[in-house]
Design a protein around this motif. Structure first.
Motif, PDB file in Angstrom:
ATOM      1  N   GLY A  31     -16.511  11.633  -5.416  1.00  0.00           N
ATOM      2  CA  GLY A  31     -17.889  10.731  -5.443  1.00  0.00           C
ATOM      3  C   GLY A  31     -17.990  11.077  -6.862  1.00  0.00           C
ATOM      4  N   ALA A  32     -18.352  12.700  -6.944  1.00  0.00           N
ATOM      5  CA  ALA A  32     -19.121  12.911  -7.967  1.00  0.00           C
ATOM      6  C   ALA A  32     -17.855  13.550  -9.028  1.00  0.00           C
ATOM      7  N   GLU A  33     -16.477  13.616  -8.315  1.00  0.00           N
ATOM      8  CA  GLU A  33     -15.530  13.994  -9.627  1.00  0.00           C
ATOM      9  C   GLU A  33     -14.475  12.452 -10.162  1.00  0.00           C
ATOM     10  N   PHE A  34     -14.344  11.769  -9.343  1.00  0.00           N
ATOM     11  CA  PHE A  34     -13.832  11.504  -9.645  1.00  0.00           C
ATOM     12  C   PHE A  34     -14.027   9.463  -9.283  1.00  0.00           C
ATOM     13  N   PRO A  35     -14.913   9.170  -9.846  1.00  0.00           N
ATOM     14  CA  PRO A  35     -16.131   8.433  -9.423  1.00  0.00           C
ATOM     15  C   PRO A  35     -14.986   6.271  -8.998  1.00  0.00           C
ATOM     16  N   GLY A  36     -14.063   6.817 -10.234  1.00  0.00           N
ATOM     17  CA  GLY A  36     -13.803   5.568  -9.755  1.00  0.00           C
ATOM     18  C   GLY A  36     -12.586   5.357  -8.719  1.00  0.00           C
TER      19      GLY A  36
ATOM     20  N   PRO B  37      -5.102   7.377  -6.867  1.00  0.00           N
ATOM     21  CA  PRO B  37      -5.223   6.581  -5.816  1.00  0.00           C
ATOM     22  C   PRO B  37      -6.522   5.632  -5.449  1.00  0.00           C
ATOM     23  N   ASP B  38      -6.478   4.597  -5.907  1.00  0.00           N
ATOM     24  CA  ASP B  38      -7.910   3.184  -5.408  1.00  0.00           C
ATOM     25  C   ASP B  38      -8.578   4.287  -4.438  1.00  0.00           C
ATOM     26  N   ALA B  39      -8.374   4.811  -3.463  1.00  0.00           N
ATOM     27  CA  ALA B  39      -9.359   4.651  -1.911  1.00  0.00           C
ATOM     28  C   ALA B  39      -8.517   6.148  -1.713  1.00  0.00           C
TER      29      ALA B  39
ATOM     30  N   ILE C 222       0.460  -1.323   0.160  1.00  0.00           N
ATOM     31  CA  ILE C 222       0.382   0.269   0.122  1.00  0.00           C
ATOM     32  C   ILE C 222       1.360   1.343   0.013  1.00  0.00           C
ATOM     33  N   GLN C 223       0.943   2.006  -1.426  1.00  0.00           N
ATOM     34  CA  GLN C 223       1.524   3.364  -1.218  1.00  0.00           C
ATOM     35  C   GLN C 223       0.799   4.505  -0.186  1.00  0.00           C
ATOM     36  N   MET C 224       0.810   4.805   0.727  1.00  0.00           N
ATOM     37  CA  MET C 224       0.014   5.582   1.110  1.00  0.00           C
ATOM     38  C   MET C 224       0.408   6.386   1.705  1.00  0.00           C
ATOM     39  N   SER C 225      -0.589   7.950   1.121  1.00  0.00           N
ATOM     40  CA  SER C 225       0.101   9.596   1.200  1.00  0.00           C
ATOM     41  C   SER C 225      -1.162  10.126   2.308  1.00  0.00           C
ATOM     42  N   PHE C 226      -0.733  11.468   3.288  1.00  0.00           N
ATOM     43  CA  PHE C 226      -1.557  12.064   4.091  1.00  0.00           C
ATOM     44  C   PHE C 226      -1.904  13.165   3.896  1.00  0.00           C
ATOM     45  N   TYR C 227      -2.797  14.140   4.500  1.00  0.00           N
ATOM     46  CA  TYR C 227      -3.173  15.052   3.700  1.00  0.00           C
ATOM     47  C   TYR C 227      -3.747  15.541   5.907  1.00  0.00           C
ATOM     48  N   THR C 228      -3.916  16.674   5.973  1.00  0.00           N
ATOM     49  CA  THR C 228      -4.795  16.798   6.303  1.00  0.00           C
ATOM     50  C   THR C 228      -5.945  18.555   6.308  1.00  0.00           C
ATOM     51  N   SER C 229      -5.708  18.219   4.775  1.00  0.00           N
ATOM     52  CA  SER C 229      -7.596  19.344   4.736  1.00  0.00           C
ATOM     53  C   SER C 229      -8.014  18.991   3.127  1.00  0.00           C
ATOM     54  N   TYR C 230      -8.942  18.939   2.624  1.00  0.00           N
ATOM     55  CA  TYR C 230      -9.428  18.801   1.584  1.00  0.00           C
ATOM     56  C   TYR C 230      -8.118  19.592   0.317  1.00  0.00           C
ATOM     57  N   ASP C 231      -8.030  20.447   0.960  1.00  0.00           N
ATOM     58  CA  ASP C 231      -7.697  21.002  -0.251  1.00  0.00           C
ATOM     59  C   ASP C 231      -6.340  21.130  -1.099  1.00  0.00           C
ATOM     60  N   SER C 232      -5.512  20.861   0.076  1.00  0.00           N
ATOM     61  CA  SER C 232      -3.870  19.729  -0.293  1.00  0.00           C
ATOM     62  C   SER C 232      -4.446  18.498  -0.857  1.00  0.00           C
ATOM     63  N   MET C 233      -5.469  17.797  -0.485  1.00  0.00           N
ATOM     64  CA  MET C 233      -5.336  16.590  -0.553  1.00  0.00           C
ATOM     65  C   MET C 233      -6.438  16.567  -2.045  1.00  0.00           C
ATOM     66  N   TYR C 234      -6.857  17.600  -2.699  1.00  0.00           N
ATOM     67  CA  TYR C 234      -7.519  18.138  -4.492  1.00  0.00           C
ATOM     68  C   TYR C 234      -6.064  18.120  -5.012  1.00  0.00           C
ATOM     69  N   GLU C 235      -5.789  19.387  -4.149  1.00  0.00           N
ATOM     70  CA  GLU C 235      -4.735  19.741  -5.418  1.00  0.00           C
ATOM     71  C   GLU C 235      -3.837  18.498  -5.952  1.00  0.00           C
ATOM     72  N   GLN C 236      -3.221  17.627  -5.010  1.00  0.00           N
ATOM     73  CA  GLN C 236      -3.117  16.286  -5.279  1.00  0.00           C
ATOM     74  C   GLN C 236      -3.717  15.387  -6.265  1.00  0.00           C
ATOM     75  N   LEU C 237      -5.119  15.291  -6.200  1.00  0.00           N
ATOM     76  CA  LEU C 237      -5.496  14.039  -7.117  1.00  0.00           C
ATOM     77  C   LEU C 237      -5.706  15.271  -8.409  1.00  0.00           C
ATOM     78  N   ILE C 238      -5.496  16.492  -8.560  1.00  0.00           N
ATOM     79  CA  ILE C 238      -5.317  16.944 -10.078  1.00  0.00           C
ATOM     80  C   ILE C 238      -4.185  16.811 -10.846  1.00  0.00           C
ATOM     81  N   LEU C 239      -2.802  16.623  -9.268  1.00  0.00           N
ATOM     82  CA  LEU C 239      -1.557  16.404 -10.222  1.00  0.00           C
ATOM     83  C   LEU C 239      -1.154  15.072 -10.481  1.00  0.00           C
ATOM     84  N   ASP C 240      -1.889  14.029  -9.796  1.00  0.00           N
ATOM     85  CA  ASP C 240      -2.153  12.280  -9.895  1.00  0.00           C
ATOM     86  C   ASP C 240      -2.883  12.344 -11.015  1.00  0.00           C
TER      87      ASP C 240
END
Length: 123
Positions: free
Chosen positions: A71-76, A49-51, A26-44
């Protein structure tokens, strides 16, 4: 497997990181805010991520809103709540959230234990 963990409390993220050391698959990444996680989703976006495992009670955007947006933007992406509420129903009642199909996801009750990784793998 690639998993993002979102929790506003660093102590929970550190515990997940510590417990996850033996789960080298399991490759894990950790975030303390939605904004920082969302930025990484866009970059990735080409290697999402699988989950995502999210806390429910957080300042600003709570876990229910995270699940709606992701769920709306990344349904997979598989989504799972991890919270101290005794049940998902209890959390929804306390937060006055209307029952919505997108909000029904896997639920893990804190405190965090090593079995969280087996549950994630089974999503």
């Amino acid at each position: 497997m690639k998993v993002y963990f979102l929790d506003d409390e660093n102590v929970n993220l550190k515990l997940i990181e510590l417990l996850g050391k033996k789960h080298t698959d399991i490759q894990m990444s950790f975030y303390t805010s939605y904004d920082s996680m969302y930025e990484q989703l866009i970059l990735d976006k080409d290697e999402l991520p699988d989950a995502i495992v999210t806390d429910i009670r957080m300042p600003g955007i709570d876990g229910f809103e995270v699940v709606k947006r992701v769920g709306a933007e990344f349904p997979g992406i598989k989504l799972m709540y991890c919270s101290a509420f005794s049940s998902l129903k209890t959390a929804m009642q306390e937060k006055s959230v209307e029952v919505d199909e997108i909000l029904h996801r896997s639920y893990y009750v804190k405190p965090i234990r090593g079995d969280i990784f087996e549950i994630i793998k089974a999503l």
